[in-house]
Design a protein around this motif. Structure first.
Motif, PDB file in Angstrom:
ATOM      1  N   ILE A 171       1.036   7.152  -8.700  1.00 25.08           N
ATOM      2  CA  ILE A 171       0.949   8.098  -9.817  1.00 25.08           C
ATOM      3  C   ILE A 171       0.520   9.469  -9.312  1.00 25.08           C
ATOM      4  O   ILE A 171       1.078  10.510  -9.701  1.00 25.08           O
ATOM      5  N   HIS A 172      -0.467   9.475  -8.414  1.00 21.65           N
ATOM      6  CA  HIS A 172      -0.984  10.745  -7.902  1.00 21.65           C
ATOM      7  C   HIS A 172       0.052  11.460  -7.037  1.00 21.65           C
ATOM      8  O   HIS A 172       0.305  12.672  -7.190  1.00 21.65           O
ATOM      9  N   ASP A 173       0.683  10.703  -6.125  1.00 28.52           N
ATOM     10  CA  ASP A 173       1.572  11.331  -5.148  1.00 28.52           C
ATOM     11  C   ASP A 173       2.952  11.662  -5.727  1.00 28.52           C
ATOM     12  O   ASP A 173       3.509  12.718  -5.432  1.00 28.52           O
ATOM     13  N   ASP A 174       3.486  10.737  -6.538  1.00 24.81           N
ATOM     14  CA  ASP A 174       4.862  10.914  -7.018  1.00 24.81           C
ATOM     15  C   ASP A 174       4.921  11.538  -8.409  1.00 24.81           C
ATOM     16  O   ASP A 174       5.412  12.655  -8.597  1.00 24.81           O
ATOM     17  N   ILE A 175       4.375  10.791  -9.385  1.00 29.64           N
ATOM     18  CA  ILE A 175       4.485  11.264 -10.775  1.00 29.64           C
ATOM     19  C   ILE A 175       3.679  12.540 -10.983  1.00 29.64           C
ATOM     20  O   ILE A 175       4.176  13.525 -11.566  1.00 29.64           O
TER      21      ILE A 175
END
Length: 368
Positions: A171-175
């Motif tokens: 969630i942190h890196d992609d979304i």
């Protein structure tokens, strides 16, 4: 009436120094147990040799023998891993004394004057012995099943937290990264829009993206809270602050030590316990005040969350779908601790987590 299995194979060890009594016992036992093998011994040395070299199903023993008593023999029998039933067969002991020796663990006693009842007494002693073996086996299997369940629970909890950590990173890196990039692009579009309508749509889209970014951050915090990296005290205070802000209930955190040295898995269990307790309080208790006590005195981590809400009945705690509280209890066990829940209708609820800190090293899992 005890049912006697006449076809049962028995090996009987008879401790007796009277040849006449030896012959009488053999005859009576073989009449009821045709396949019985009666081994006669008249000394403690011979008794011990037979006891350790041969499988014995039941022991019959006179009380007074030449230079020793049946109690001397019993002291050796009781040290065996699975001692056979031991029946006192004597004419030289009173009933009161016989009851006293039975308190030591001897199966039964029978006066020689009533020796015709010997098959009945032997059968009863054998059945009781068999029942005790079955019960011990059942207890052992239950303990083994509970140990396997505890190990499975610990594995599942570890797997769940690892998966949560992976999802939080994604969630942190992609979304999160993608949403932030889109927000910058929409902001650029808004700055270069030619009409008020385009500017208005760009602003609305930017606000929705900000909402989505905030939602992703909240989900990420719930999955794997970065606040834990600042220590357990900071994490508990962060939960308490959020609870007070959402509910309006006065929430106080009292700590015995600002820098508590506990392993990461204990931190996580304490954090999840606080999180679940506060969530339940917000959903069901409607408290006006919550007090959280956190201590690591005397090598024991103690976390107590007490509220003055509506409380709950014992039936609510044991209902089949009370998975939240049961889950907390299982979590506590994974780090060698335990959870106590105290509550009464109208008198609030107190949830206490206790974990021996010195024992947690054996339960420590790798950091996520």
């Amino acid at each position: 009436m005890v049912k006697i299995a006449s076809e049962q194979r028995l090996r009987v060890l008879h401790l007796e120094d009277s040849p006449a009594d030896q012959s009488l016992v053999r005859r009576i036992m073989v009449m009821s147990y045709p396949l019985a093998e009666v081994l006669h011994v008249d000394s403690l040395e011979a008794f011990l040799d037979r006891l350790h070299q041969t499988h014995i199903d039941i022991i019959l023993a006179d009380y007074r023998l030449n230079g020793f008593t049946a109690l001397d023999a019993w002291q050796h029998v009781v040290q065996l891993p699975n001692p056979p039933p031991f029946v006192l067969l004597s004419g030289a002991i009173g009933e009161a004394a016989a009851v006293d020796v039975m308190r030591l663990g001897i199966s039964d006693y029978l006066l020689k004057d009533d020796i015709a009842r010997l098959p009945h007494v032997a059968a009863r002693a054998l059945e009781v012995h068999h029942a005790k073996k079955e019960r011990a086996l059942a207890v052992s299997r239950l303990a083994e099943s509970e140990a396997q369940l505890a190990a499975l629970t610990e594995h599942l909890q570890t797997s769940i937290e690892q998966e949560r950590a992976c999802i939080a990173r994604e969630i942190h890196d992609d979304i999160g990264g993608a949403l932030t990039a889109v927000k910058f692009d929409i902001a650029w579009i808004g700055r270069h829009a030619d009409t008020p309508e385009m500017k208005e749509h760009a602003l609305a889209a930017s606000e929705m993206l900000q909402h989505a970014i905030g939602a992703s951050q909240r989900i990420m915090m719930n999955l794997r809270p970065p606040i834990l990296e600042q220590g357990l005290v900071a994490a508990v205070r962060w939960l308490a602050s959020g609870f007070e802000r959402r509910t309006g209930a006065s929430t106080t955190v009292r700590v015995a030590n600002e820098q508590m040295q506990v392993t990461s898995d204990v931190q996580l269990v304490a954090y999840r316990t606080t999180q679940e307790a506060l969530t339940n309080a917000a959903k069901y208790a409607s408290p006006s005040k919550v007090v959280i006590d956190l201590s690591d005195r005397e090598g024991v981590l103690t976390l107590e969350i007490a509220d003055d809400g509506c409380g709950m009945s014992p039936e609510m705690r044991t209902k089949p779908k009370a998975f939240g509280l049961k889950g907390l209890q299982e979590r506590a066990r994974t780090v060698g601790g335990w959870l106590d829940i105290s509550s009464q209708p109208g008198k609030g609820t107190c949830i206490t987590l206790t974990v021996p800190i010195t024992a947690t090293a054996a339960h420590s899992t790798e950091e996520f």
